[in-house]
Design a protein around this motif. Structure first.
Motif, mmCIF file in Angstrom:
data_model
loop_
_atom_site.group_PDB
_atom_site.id
_atom_site.type_symbol
_atom_site.label_atom_id
_atom_site.label_comp_id
_atom_site.label_asym_id
_atom_site.label_seq_id
_atom_site.Cartn_x
_atom_site.Cartn_y
_atom_site.Cartn_z
ATOM 1 N N ASN A 71 49.148 45.211 57.098
ATOM 2 C CA ASN A 71 50.290 44.569 56.439
ATOM 3 C C ASN A 71 49.836 43.691 55.269
ATOM 4 O O ASN A 71 50.659 43.035 54.637
ATOM 5 C CB ASN A 71 51.102 43.743 57.440
ATOM 6 N N ALA A 72 48.521 43.700 55.001
ATOM 7 C CA ALA A 72 47.986 42.884 53.902
ATOM 8 C C ALA A 72 47.369 43.735 52.797
ATOM 9 O O ALA A 72 46.747 43.195 51.888
ATOM 10 C CB ALA A 72 46.939 41.909 54.447
ATOM 11 N N THR A 73 47.539 45.042 52.859
ATOM 12 C CA THR A 73 46.949 45.903 51.850
ATOM 13 C C THR A 73 47.701 45.804 50.521
ATOM 14 O O THR A 73 48.925 45.623 50.497
ATOM 15 C CB THR A 73 46.932 47.373 52.317
ATOM 16 N N GLY A 74 46.948 45.957 49.427
ATOM 17 C CA GLY A 74 47.577 45.995 48.109
ATOM 18 C C GLY A 74 48.213 47.332 47.794
ATOM 19 O O GLY A 74 48.915 47.461 46.785
ATOM 20 N N ASP A 75 47.998 48.323 48.637
ATOM 21 C CA ASP A 75 48.622 49.638 48.485
ATOM 22 C C ASP A 75 50.027 49.562 49.073
ATOM 23 O O ASP A 75 50.200 49.509 50.292
ATOM 24 C CB ASP A 75 47.776 50.681 49.219
ATOM 25 N N GLU A 76 51.050 49.551 48.213
ATOM 26 C CA GLU A 76 52.408 49.296 48.673
ATOM 27 C C GLU A 76 52.903 50.348 49.651
ATOM 28 O O GLU A 76 53.646 50.045 50.597
ATOM 29 C CB GLU A 76 53.361 49.186 47.480
ATOM 30 N N LYS A 77 52.505 51.592 49.461
ATOM 31 C CA LYS A 77 52.929 52.641 50.389
ATOM 32 C C LYS A 77 52.381 52.393 51.793
ATOM 33 O O LYS A 77 53.103 52.515 52.787
ATOM 34 C CB LYS A 77 52.475 54.010 49.870
ATOM 35 N N ARG A 78 51.104 52.025 51.870
ATOM 36 C CA ARG A 78 50.504 51.738 53.175
ATOM 37 C C ARG A 78 51.079 50.463 53.789
ATOM 38 O O ARG A 78 51.292 50.379 55.004
ATOM 39 C CB ARG A 78 48.987 51.621 53.051
ATOM 40 N N ARG A 79 51.333 49.459 52.951
ATOM 41 C CA ARG A 79 51.934 48.226 53.468
ATOM 42 C C ARG A 79 53.311 48.507 54.039
ATOM 43 O O ARG A 79 53.669 48.024 55.123
ATOM 44 C CB ARG A 79 52.025 47.175 52.368
ATOM 45 N N ALA A 80 54.107 49.287 53.318
ATOM 46 C CA ALA A 80 55.452 49.616 53.781
ATOM 47 C C ALA A 80 55.410 50.375 55.104
ATOM 48 O O ALA A 80 56.265 50.173 55.989
ATOM 49 C CB ALA A 80 56.191 50.437 52.724
ATOM 50 N N ALA A 81 54.401 51.237 55.264
ATOM 51 C CA ALA A 81 54.258 51.973 56.521
ATOM 52 C C ALA A 81 53.956 51.021 57.674
ATOM 53 O O ALA A 81 54.495 51.167 58.787
ATOM 54 C CB ALA A 81 53.160 53.022 56.389
ATOM 55 N N ALA A 82 53.104 50.029 57.421
ATOM 56 C CA ALA A 82 52.788 49.042 58.459
ATOM 57 C C ALA A 82 54.024 48.231 58.832
ATOM 58 O O ALA A 82 54.282 47.977 60.023
ATOM 59 C CB ALA A 82 51.671 48.119 57.967
ATOM 60 N N ILE A 83 54.800 47.820 57.839
ATOM 61 C CA ILE A 83 56.014 47.056 58.112
ATOM 62 C C ILE A 83 57.028 47.906 58.873
ATOM 63 O O ILE A 83 57.715 47.427 59.789
ATOM 64 C CB ILE A 83 56.636 46.526 56.801
ATOM 65 N N ALA A 84 57.130 49.176 58.532
ATOM 66 C CA ALA A 84 58.068 50.068 59.219
ATOM 67 C C ALA A 84 57.732 50.178 60.706
ATOM 68 O O ALA A 84 58.633 50.198 61.566
ATOM 69 C CB ALA A 84 58.060 51.451 58.568
ATOM 70 N N GLU A 85 56.441 50.261 61.031
ATOM 71 C CA GLU A 85 56.054 50.334 62.443
ATOM 72 C C GLU A 85 56.364 49.024 63.162
ATOM 73 O O GLU A 85 56.816 49.017 64.313
ATOM 74 C CB GLU A 85 54.574 50.691 62.567
ATOM 75 N N THR A 86 56.129 47.913 62.498
ATOM 76 C CA THR A 86 56.472 46.616 63.091
ATOM 77 C C THR A 86 57.974 46.504 63.294
ATOM 78 O O THR A 86 58.444 45.986 64.321
ATOM 79 C CB THR A 86 55.958 45.478 62.199
ATOM 80 N N ARG A 87 58.753 47.005 62.335
ATOM 81 C CA ARG A 87 60.214 46.998 62.467
ATOM 82 C C ARG A 87 60.649 47.778 63.716
ATOM 83 O O ARG A 87 61.539 47.347 64.459
ATOM 84 C CB ARG A 87 60.855 47.596 61.212
#
Length: 272
Positions: A71-87
Motif C-alpha cells: 500500500n506504499a508503492t509508487g506504482d499506482e496500479k499496484r497500490r490500487a490493487a493493495a487497497i482493493a484487497e484491504t477493502r
C-alpha cells in the motif's frame, strides 16, 4: 486452509479470541460462503473475532510470499490493487464484525520488494483511505510495528501525531518485530499513547521466528512489566508458527499464557 477444527482446538486450549489472516490460501475473504462458515464456527466455539490481519500477499506457499501487496508503492496500479484487497477484507466486517484491522505499511525488510515499494507519502495517503473505509465498516485500524523505515515505533508515532490530522488510527505492537529492531522495552514506551492491540511471539534476535514466548531471547517478565506500566489492558494476541506439530504448539502456547505475570487468562489469545 482455515477449518472449523482449528478453532475447536484453539478454544479447547483455553483461548477465547482470534485474529484471522486475510490471505486467500488460508481464508478466502472474498467468498460469501466462506464468511458464513467462519461465522458459524466462531459461534459454535464461542470465540471472539478480535481482529483481522489485512492482506499482504495473494497466497502463501510454505514460507514463500506469492504476489506481495504494498500500500506504499509508487506504482499506482499496484497500490490500487493493495487497497482493493484491504477493502474486501473490511467489507467482510459488515457481515461478520471484528474490532481491529491490523495493517502493514509497505513491505517488511527481507521480503521481496520492488523499487519504490515503501514510499512514505504514498503510505500516508493509503492509510487515510483505509481508515475511511474501515470507519464505514465499524472497524478501527491498528498499524503494525514491522521492520521497515515506515513502521518503526518512532515512525508510526510521528505519522499518527504529525501527519494524519486527527484520524482514528492506533498501533499494533509486534513484540517479535520490536525485539529484532532494537530495544523492546523502549518500543513499548514509545507506542504507549497509541497502543490498541498486539502480536505476541518470540525470536532469537536474528530472524522473524514466530516462536512461542519463552522459546527465544525476549525477557518476558520485563516486556510484560513494561506493558503493565503503560497501562495497556487489551488483548495479548499470540502469533506463533506451526513448527510441524500444531497440538504441541497449542500446548506450549497455553503454558506460556499461564507464565505471563498478572494477566487474566481470557485476555491472551492466538491467531489461527
Amino acid at each position: 486452509r482455515l477449518a472449523r477444527e482449528h478453532l475447536v482446538h484453539i478454544a479447547a486450549h483455553g483461548f477465547d479470541s482470534v485474529e484471522v489472516f486475510a490471505t486467500r490460501s488460508h481464508f478466502d475473504y472474498h467468498d460469501a460462503a466462506a464468511i458464513d462458515r467462519l461465522g458459524e464456527w466462531l459461534s459454535d466455539t464461542r470465540l471472539t473475532f478480535h481482529s483481522m490481519h489485512a492482506p499482504i500477499f495473494e497466497s502463501l506457499h510454505g514460507d514463500r510470499w506469492v504476489g506481495p501487496f504494498s500500500n506504499a508503492t509508487g506504482d499506482e496500479k499496484r497500490r490500487a490493487a493493495a487497497i482493493a484487497e484491504t477493502r474486501a477484507a473490511l467489507a467482510l466486517a459488515r457481515r461478520l464484525p471484528y474490532r481491529f484491522l491490523v495493517v502493514h505499511l509497505g513491505i517488511p525488510a527481507g521480503a521481496p520488494t520492488s523499487p519504490g515499494d515503501n514510499n512514505p507519502e504514498t503510505a500516508r495517503r493509503s492509510l487515510e483511505e483505509i481508515v475511511t473505509l474501515a470507519s464505514n465498516s465499524g472497524v478501527r485500524v491498528a498499524v503494525e510495528v514491522i521492520p521497515n523505515a515506515l513502521s518503526t515505533p518512532e515512525a508510526l508515532v510521528r505519522l499518527i501525531e504529525e501527519h494524519l490530522d486527527g484520524l482514528d488510527v492506533g498501533i499494533c505492537l509486534d513484540y517479535g518485530h520490536a525485539n529484532l529492531m532494537g530495544d523492546l522495552a523502549e518500543a513499548i514506551e514509545t507506542v504507549s499513547g497509541h497502543l490498541w492491540t498486539t502480536h505476541v511471539r518470540d525470536n532469537k534476535g536474528r530472524q522473524d521466528d514466530h516462536l512461542v514466548p519463552f522459546m527465544g531471547t525476549i525477557e518476558w517478565s520485563i516486556a510484560m512489566m513494561e506493558t503493565q506500566k503503560i497501562g495497556y489492558d487489551g488483548v495479548l494476541m499470540l502469533e506463533v508458527a506451526d513448527s510441524g506439530d500444531p497440538f504441541d504448539v497449542l500446548k506450549r502456547s497455553a503454558a506460556a499464557r499461564e507464565r505471563q505475570p498478572d494477566r487474566p487468562e481470557r485476555r491472551r489469545s492466538p491467531r489461527p
